[in-house]
Design a protein around this motif. Structure first.
Motif, mmCIF file in Angstrom:
data_model
loop_
_atom_site.group_PDB
_atom_site.id
_atom_site.type_symbol
_atom_site.label_atom_id
_atom_site.label_comp_id
_atom_site.label_asym_id
_atom_site.label_seq_id
_atom_site.Cartn_x
_atom_site.Cartn_y
_atom_site.Cartn_z
ATOM 1 N N GLY A 87 22.392 19.227 68.486
ATOM 2 C CA GLY A 87 21.121 19.835 68.103
ATOM 3 C C GLY A 87 21.162 20.813 66.952
ATOM 4 N N GLN A 119 36.858 7.542 65.095
ATOM 5 C CA GLN A 119 36.769 7.903 66.517
ATOM 6 C C GLN A 119 37.197 6.711 67.370
ATOM 7 O OE1 GLN A 119 33.123 8.267 68.971
ATOM 8 N NE2 GLN A 119 33.696 10.412 69.238
ATOM 9 N N ARG A 162 20.334 21.979 63.414
ATOM 10 C CA ARG A 162 19.296 21.535 62.485
ATOM 11 C C ARG A 162 19.134 22.439 61.256
ATOM 12 N NH1 ARG A 162 20.419 18.003 65.184
ATOM 13 N NH2 ARG A 162 19.150 16.639 66.487
ATOM 14 N N SER A 196 28.972 14.043 62.978
ATOM 15 C CA SER A 196 29.409 13.691 64.332
ATOM 16 C C SER A 196 29.429 12.176 64.490
ATOM 17 C CB SER A 196 28.412 14.337 65.283
ATOM 18 O OG SER A 196 28.618 13.944 66.565
ATOM 19 N N ALA A 197 30.377 11.669 65.289
ATOM 20 C CA ALA A 197 30.510 10.216 65.465
ATOM 21 C C ALA A 197 29.173 9.581 65.823
ATOM 22 C CB ALA A 197 31.526 9.925 66.565
ATOM 23 N N THR A 198 28.843 8.495 65.127
ATOM 24 C CA THR A 198 27.536 7.845 65.321
ATOM 25 C C THR A 198 27.738 6.330 65.304
ATOM 26 O OG1 THR A 198 26.549 9.695 64.096
ATOM 27 C CG2 THR A 198 25.150 7.766 64.475
ATOM 28 N N TYR A 199 27.576 5.716 66.457
ATOM 29 C CA TYR A 199 27.666 4.241 66.580
ATOM 30 C C TYR A 199 26.742 3.598 65.554
ATOM 31 C CZ TYR A 199 25.613 -0.066 68.533
ATOM 32 O OH TYR A 199 25.075 -1.321 68.710
ATOM 33 N N LYS A 252 36.829 14.822 70.928
ATOM 34 C CA LYS A 252 35.481 15.258 71.314
ATOM 35 C C LYS A 252 35.504 15.355 72.830
ATOM 36 C CE LYS A 252 30.630 14.115 70.411
ATOM 37 N NZ LYS A 252 29.776 13.272 69.530
ATOM 38 N N PRO A 280 23.792 13.854 76.027
ATOM 39 C CA PRO A 280 24.368 14.499 74.833
ATOM 40 C C PRO A 280 23.404 14.618 73.655
ATOM 41 C CG PRO A 280 25.787 12.734 75.657
ATOM 42 C CD PRO A 280 24.531 12.646 76.438
ATOM 43 N N SER A 281 22.424 13.702 73.546
ATOM 44 C CA SER A 281 21.481 13.716 72.405
ATOM 45 C C SER A 281 20.100 14.121 72.923
ATOM 46 C CB SER A 281 21.398 12.330 71.762
ATOM 47 O OG SER A 281 22.675 11.871 71.384
ATOM 48 N N TYR A 295 32.152 5.298 67.382
ATOM 49 C CA TYR A 295 33.304 5.002 68.253
ATOM 50 C C TYR A 295 33.812 3.567 68.065
ATOM 51 C CZ TYR A 295 29.803 3.368 71.828
ATOM 52 O OH TYR A 295 28.797 2.745 72.514
ATOM 53 N N HIS A 297 37.579 9.964 71.856
ATOM 54 C CA HIS A 297 36.273 10.233 72.466
ATOM 55 C C HIS A 297 36.502 10.592 73.936
ATOM 56 C CE1 HIS A 297 32.156 10.365 73.340
ATOM 57 N NE2 HIS A 297 31.724 9.237 72.803
ATOM 58 N N CYS A 300 24.534 14.726 63.927
ATOM 59 C CA CYS A 300 24.414 13.268 64.012
ATOM 60 C C CYS A 300 23.058 12.791 63.480
ATOM 61 C CB CYS A 300 24.625 12.830 65.462
ATOM 62 S SG CYS A 300 24.109 11.150 65.836
ATOM 63 N N ARG A 301 21.998 12.958 64.282
ATOM 64 C CA ARG A 301 20.725 12.308 63.968
ATOM 65 C C ARG A 301 20.118 12.700 62.617
ATOM 66 N NH1 ARG A 301 18.319 13.707 69.737
ATOM 67 N NH2 ARG A 301 19.901 15.327 69.461
HETATM 68 C C1 LIG Z 1 22.525 6.643 67.218
HETATM 69 C C2 LIG Z 1 23.551 7.498 67.913
HETATM 70 C C3 LIG Z 1 24.846 7.047 68.011
HETATM 71 C C4 LIG Z 1 25.840 7.853 68.602
HETATM 72 N N1 LIG Z 1 27.111 7.384 68.653
HETATM 73 C C5 LIG Z 1 28.105 8.193 69.104
HETATM 74 C C6 LIG Z 1 29.460 7.772 69.042
HETATM 75 O O1 LIG Z 1 29.789 6.667 68.594
HETATM 76 N N2 LIG Z 1 30.393 8.643 69.489
HETATM 77 C C7 LIG Z 1 30.078 9.891 69.959
HETATM 78 O O2 LIG Z 1 30.984 10.669 70.315
HETATM 79 N N3 LIG Z 1 28.802 10.316 70.018
HETATM 80 C C8 LIG Z 1 27.823 9.508 69.584
HETATM 81 N N4 LIG Z 1 26.526 9.959 69.584
HETATM 82 C C9 LIG Z 1 26.252 11.357 69.968
HETATM 83 C C10 LIG Z 1 26.265 12.251 68.707
HETATM 84 O O3 LIG Z 1 27.502 12.212 68.032
HETATM 85 C C11 LIG Z 1 25.943 13.723 69.028
HETATM 86 O O4 LIG Z 1 26.925 14.224 69.924
HETATM 87 C C12 LIG Z 1 24.560 13.929 69.630
HETATM 88 O O5 LIG Z 1 23.594 13.038 69.092
HETATM 89 C C13 LIG Z 1 24.049 15.367 69.377
HETATM 90 O O6 LIG Z 1 24.022 15.651 67.998
HETATM 91 P P1 LIG Z 1 22.633 15.663 67.150
HETATM 92 O O7 LIG Z 1 21.670 16.559 67.896
HETATM 93 O O8 LIG Z 1 23.011 16.231 65.814
HETATM 94 O O9 LIG Z 1 22.120 14.279 67.102
HETATM 95 C C14 LIG Z 1 25.508 9.142 69.084
HETATM 96 C C15 LIG Z 1 24.183 9.576 69.028
HETATM 97 C C16 LIG Z 1 23.193 8.774 68.449
HETATM 98 C C17 LIG Z 1 21.784 9.286 68.357
#
Ligand SMILES: Cc1cc2nc3c(=O)[nH]c(=O)nc-3n(C[C@H](O)[C@H](O)[C@H](O)COP(=O)(O)O)c2cc1C
Length: 365
Positions: free
Chosen positions: A297, A100, A299, A22-25, A219, A264-265, A58, A166, A317-318
């Motif tokens: 979430g 993204q 896992r 999943s997209a992760t900054y 997304k 979202p997280s 993103y 996004h 993501c995490r």
């Molecule tokens: C460090 C970090 C950076 C994130 N960056 C983005 C992002 O750039 N774009 C996005 O759509 N969601 C972003 N998210 C949200 C995740 O993509 C994801 O939707 C959310 O963390 C739930 O997934 P997880 O439980 O597997 O972490 C970010 C979350 C974290 C923790």
């Protein structure tokens, strides 16, 4: 039980397994958004780790569209070359990668914006960041939509395998969708057809820029998880319309940053809290023909395999911040659960020094 390691297709893109990063900054760009070589290295490692599709953090489509410091930009042609190093690194390691694209709208802080006024559908104060937002004129709306198209064309030119809009988590597309942030009374506001107009036009601009065969997906927030915000019924309407327009997949997320513990997280303390947007993903799946990816979430292997009975793929993501090679180990037969504790502190690390696991860094100290 769905099998994680069954190939599938996202539009024309063949993917080896059902796990998506999943997209992760990442916070690995220069202050002007040009990605550093560290971003290519990070995503190359992820590709080696065996995830089927990587979605980058993103990337902002216009110079005033940044959300967080040192975020990747895709708003000028000069960024295509440095972005190509990122897609090359992933391809060399056998992976697939989509860019993204985002405009953060009012969900940012003025001090990160070097003089840019924060903009959004309506003149409000951001509920979490506290900054005043100026209402966008029709000309500004048209220009940002155009920038989504130009950014998609740059992603394609830079060798990415697809582009994801996004449309979640309280950023500009979501700001237009949500009645909490969109108070307009013109054709970009009002009922869900009006509030969806910006999203659909941004999708159309991206699609026109890259052609019918290039993967364009989104997304989408299934709801805001906030009183007065976007609700599932409206999100289903948007999903149906995007599907009819040819979107290649929908990643179903939910919540806005301002929703606090419903963001979202979220924390995931046990298997019963996994896949906290699965019900919404299933509702979207029932409404559309395109593939649906569930995020939020995920896992453990058994829970993911169970979910794959109902949806096409899961995004993570995490856990992949801490263990980028988890998919490869699962492919080799391991049943291990991730060591990630879902604390979410990786975002603060990304802002300070570039994406890494906060717990791993604490151990090193
Ligand atoms: C460090 C970090 C950076 C994130 N960056 C983005 C992002 O750039 N774009 C996005 O759509 N969601 C972003 N998210 C949200 C995740 O993509 C994801 O939707 C959310 O963390 C739930 O997934 P997880 O439980 O597997 O972490 C970010 C979350 C974290 C923790």
């Amino acid at each position: 039980m769905g099998d994680i390691f069954t190939p599938w297709r996202l539009g024309g893109l063949a993917l080896q397994n059902r796990l998506v990063r999943s997209a992760t900054y990442e916070g690995l760009a220069e202050p002007d958004g040009t990605p550093k070589i560290e971003l290519a290295n990070l995503l190359g490692d992820l590709a080696e780790g065996g995830v089927g599709l990587i979605i980058t953090g993103y990337a902002y489509v216009r110079s005033d569209g940044l959300g967080l410091p040192n975020q990747t930009g895709v708003y000028i042609d000069a960024q295509v070359g440095p972005l190509a190093r990122v897609s090359d690194a992933v391809h060399r390691c056998g992976g697939k990668v989509a860019l993204q694209i985002v405009h953060a709208g009012g969900q940012s802080k003025p001090e990160w914006h070097a003089g840019h006024q924060l903009i959004g559908p309506s003149a409000i104060v951001h509920p979490a960041f506290g900054a005043p937002i100026a209402a966008m004129s029709k000309d500004q709306i048209a220009d940002v939509i155009d920038c989504f198209g130009r950014a998609a064309a740059r992603a394609k030119a830079a060798g990415f395998d697809g582009v994801q809009l996004h449309g979640a988590h309280g950023y500009l597309i979501n700001q237009f969708l949500s009645p909490n942030t969109n108070l307009r009374d013109d054709e970009y506001g009002g009922d869900i057809d009006g509030r969806a107009r910006f999203c659909l036009e941004a999708y159309q601009a991206a699609r026109q820029a890259v052609g019918p065969d290039y993967p364009v997906f989104i997304k989408l927030s299934s709801h805001d998880a906030m009183e007065g915000g976007l609700v599932l019924e409206d999100a289903l309407h948007v999903a149906r319309r995007l599907d009819a327009m040819g979107v290649d997949a929908i990643e179903a997320s939910g919540g806005v940053i301002a929703a606090g513990k419903n963001s979202p997280s979220r924390l995931v303390k046990g298997p019963e809290q996994e896949g906290y947007f699965l019900a919404e993903a299933k509702a979207i799946k029932a409404a559309v023909k395109c593939p649906v990816i569930s995020v939020g979430g995920w896992r453990t292997r058994p829970r993911i395999e169970q979910a794959l009975d109902a949806i096409d793929a899961v995004a993570i993501c995490r856990p992949l911040v801490r263990q980028p090679d988890l998919p490869r180990r699962w492919a080799q037969g391991s049943e291990e659960s991730p060591t990630c504790v879902s604390c979410g502190k990786c975002i603060g690390v990304a802002m300070r020094q570039g994406l890494a696991c906060a717990l791993d860094l604490a151990k090193e100290d």
